[in-house]
Design a protein around this motif. Structure first.
Motif, PDB file in Angstrom:
ATOM      1  N   THR A 158      38.917  56.096  97.749  1.00 35.96           N
ATOM      2  CA  THR A 158      37.728  55.414  97.682  1.00 35.96           C
ATOM      3  C   THR A 158      36.574  56.087  98.689  1.00 35.96           C
ATOM      4  O   THR A 158      35.555  55.797  98.669  1.00 35.96           O
ATOM      5  CB  THR A 158      37.787  54.117  98.271  1.00 35.96           C
ATOM      6  OG1 THR A 158      38.467  54.044  99.495  1.00 35.96           O
ATOM      7  CG2 THR A 158      38.530  53.243  96.835  1.00 35.96           C
ATOM      8  N   SER A 161      33.564  58.193  96.632  1.00 33.15           N
ATOM      9  CA  SER A 161      32.455  57.204  96.233  1.00 33.15           C
ATOM     10  C   SER A 161      31.765  56.390  97.254  1.00 33.15           C
ATOM     11  O   SER A 161      30.747  56.054  97.247  1.00 33.15           O
ATOM     12  CB  SER A 161      33.332  56.120  95.172  1.00 33.15           C
ATOM     13  OG  SER A 161      34.126  55.397  95.930  1.00 33.15           O
ATOM     14  N   GLU A 164      29.318  58.787  98.442  1.00 28.53           N
ATOM     15  CA  GLU A 164      28.203  58.920  97.569  1.00 28.53           C
ATOM     16  C   GLU A 164      27.285  57.952  97.669  1.00 28.53           C
ATOM     17  O   GLU A 164      25.851  57.863  97.570  1.00 28.53           O
ATOM     18  CB  GLU A 164      28.768  59.169  96.263  1.00 28.53           C
ATOM     19  CG  GLU A 164      27.730  59.479  95.023  1.00 28.53           C
ATOM     20  CD  GLU A 164      28.394  59.959  93.685  1.00 28.53           C
ATOM     21  OE1 GLU A 164      28.589  59.072  93.032  1.00 28.53           O
ATOM     22  OE2 GLU A 164      28.626  61.135  93.589  1.00 28.53           O
ATOM     23  N   ASP A 165      27.788  56.752  97.661  1.00 33.50           N
ATOM     24  CA  ASP A 165      27.064  55.547  97.695  1.00 33.50           C
ATOM     25  C   ASP A 165      25.892  55.506  99.159  1.00 33.50           C
ATOM     26  O   ASP A 165      24.720  55.103  98.885  1.00 33.50           O
ATOM     27  CB  ASP A 165      27.771  54.272  97.963  1.00 33.50           C
ATOM     28  CG  ASP A 165      28.450  53.857  96.544  1.00 33.50           C
ATOM     29  OD1 ASP A 165      27.970  54.132  95.538  1.00 33.50           O
ATOM     30  OD2 ASP A 165      29.347  52.931  96.335  1.00 33.50           O
TER      31      ASP A 165
END
Length: 436
Positions: A158, A161, A164-165
């Motif tokens: 995770t 991601s 990236e968030d």
């Protein structure tokens, strides 16, 4: 006796009387404060809800039904699936290319495609921002903390991601505050680089297909054929200690297929620990804290005692699969046998005291019964009240008490409640004692 001497004698007697009166007053004061008013020399803690666990720590060996994947390819392979991904019969596992340069170019093309998609998503959303700067700052802070947690817990699946968030929020704030314009120029630059790479990259020269269905893993460790998964229910402690990887099988394969949905965790434990596991076999959870953060639900397949009468082998059956699980083999394991939820209280608060209850006999007559029980003193206004406890878990320095004990568990039915002020330090404690 002269008047002067008489006056001195009277004065002396008065002083002696006053001194005696003061001593008596002080004794009475001590008696009252000790036995009725108490003192402020006590310490309390607030009770709150908490969770505790029975955990058995050991080292587990993961056993799966595994099949090697071989290939006669001479070129460079690019895998089409990731570790832990499900594959079907005839599905493409890898593609073969002539050289490393072609593979590097393909990897760069994938990175470019991902960046272009990301920048386009930001550009498309640039007109939808309707939140204030304070809200954006709060969101940035939350996402930064979340990313830090994923890194600290080694949640490798995770982290990307989460990163990236976070970057999405950073770019959006920059666009709203005018620090960042649109990304059309950057997108055009990336598309030009992609076209150039694509025109100079060689075509694939072959593909490798899966001959079985299951979960693919790109590495082998030599344990694949060391244990027969169909005979785990007969594995002994000595068998477990004799298991060694086959080093000759750690090369020459391009990966393996984990067949079937079930896999197994084999753990050596003491006989007492094995008995505890058997009693709670319906609610077992396995953790591998150094490999992943997830809890893994498990079912006890077998408990096999050794001939020495001291050690056992417990075999757990699991069917939860992800990238991390597909890669692990021999890991430190925590077996969560039981979970307890209730009120957490320091062991320093525990005392024995006598309490009463009123009961009615078969003839309807009421009578008072007394019993000495274990409990705690609770500050209630300016008074100490003794409350019985129903202990469901005991740690090194604390206990977990049942907040709602079953009927008949307590002598008089009264126990601690949430947010009670429990006395953890203080002398001469008793039920009904007044405190300042």
């Amino acid at each position: 006796m002269t008047k002067s001497e008489t006056r001195k004698t009277i004065t002396k007697r008065i002083l002696i009387g006053v001194a005696i009166a003061l001593v008596l007053a002080y004794i009475v004061f001590l008696f009252i404060t000790t036995n009725f008013l108490g003192s402020n020399n006590i310490s309390t803690e607030i009770t709150y809800r908490a969770t505790a666990e029975d955990i058995i720590k050991t080292t587990g060996l993961v056993v799966r039904n595994e099949e090697y994947v071989d290939s006669s390819a001479k070129g460079v392979l690019v895998y089409s699936v990731s570790d832990g991904d499900k594959v079907t019969v005839g599905g493409t596992i890898a593609t073969e290319y002539n050289n490393e340069q072609d593979v590097a170019a393909l990897s760069r093309i994938d990175e470019i495609d991902e960046k272009i998609a990301f920048l386009k998503s930001l550009s498309g959303a640039s007109n939808t921002f309707n939140v204030g700067i304070d809200t954006m700052n709060s969101q940035l802070n939350d996402k930064l903390i979340y990313l830090e947690k994923q890194i600290n817990s080694r949640s490798f699946d995770t982290i990307h991601s989460a990163e990236e968030d976070l970057m999405t929020s950073v770019y959006r704030k920059q666009m709203v505050t005018g620090q960042q314009g649109d990304f059309s120029e950057k997108i055009a630059e990336l598309e030009s680089e992609r076209a150039s790479l694509e025109s100079s990259t060689g075509k694939p020269i072959g593909t490798i297909k899966s001959e079985s269905s299951g979960y693919f893993v790109s590495t082998v460790d030599g344990y694949e054929k060391a244990i027969d998964a169909t005979k785990l229910d007969r594995m002994t402690y000595d068998d477990f200690n004799s298991i060694e990887p086959d080093e000759s099988q750690t090369s020459g394969h391009i990966g393996k297929i984990i067949k079937g949905v079930n896999w197994y965790m084999v753990c050596p434990v003491s006989n007492d620990e094995a008995a505890n596991i058997s009693r709670n076999s319906e609610s077992i959870t396995i953790r591998m804290p150094y490999a992943m953060s997830e809890d893994i639900p498990a079912k006890v397949l077998s408990v096999n005692q050794s001939s020495d009468g001291e050690n056992s082998i417990v075999v757990f059956q699991c069917n939860y699969m992800n990238t991390g699980i597909s890669r692990v083999r021999k890991e430190p394991v925590e077996i969560v046998v039981n979970t307890y939820e209730g009120l957490k209280i320091s062991k320093k608060a525990l005392h024995d005291d006598e309490i009463e209850r009123t009961v009615t006999d078969k003839d309807g007559n009421e009578k008072t019964e007394t019993a000495t029980v274990q409990g705690v003193y609770v500050e209630y206004g300016n008074e100490l009240v003794f409350k019985e406890v129903d202990i469901i878990f005991a740690g090194d320095d604390y206990i977990i008490c049942n907040e709602t004990p079953a009927e008949g568990t307590l002598f008089n039915g009264s126990t601690v409640t949430l947010y009670d002020k429990v006395v953890v330090e203080g002398g001469d404690l008793f039920n009904g004692k007044l405190i300042q």
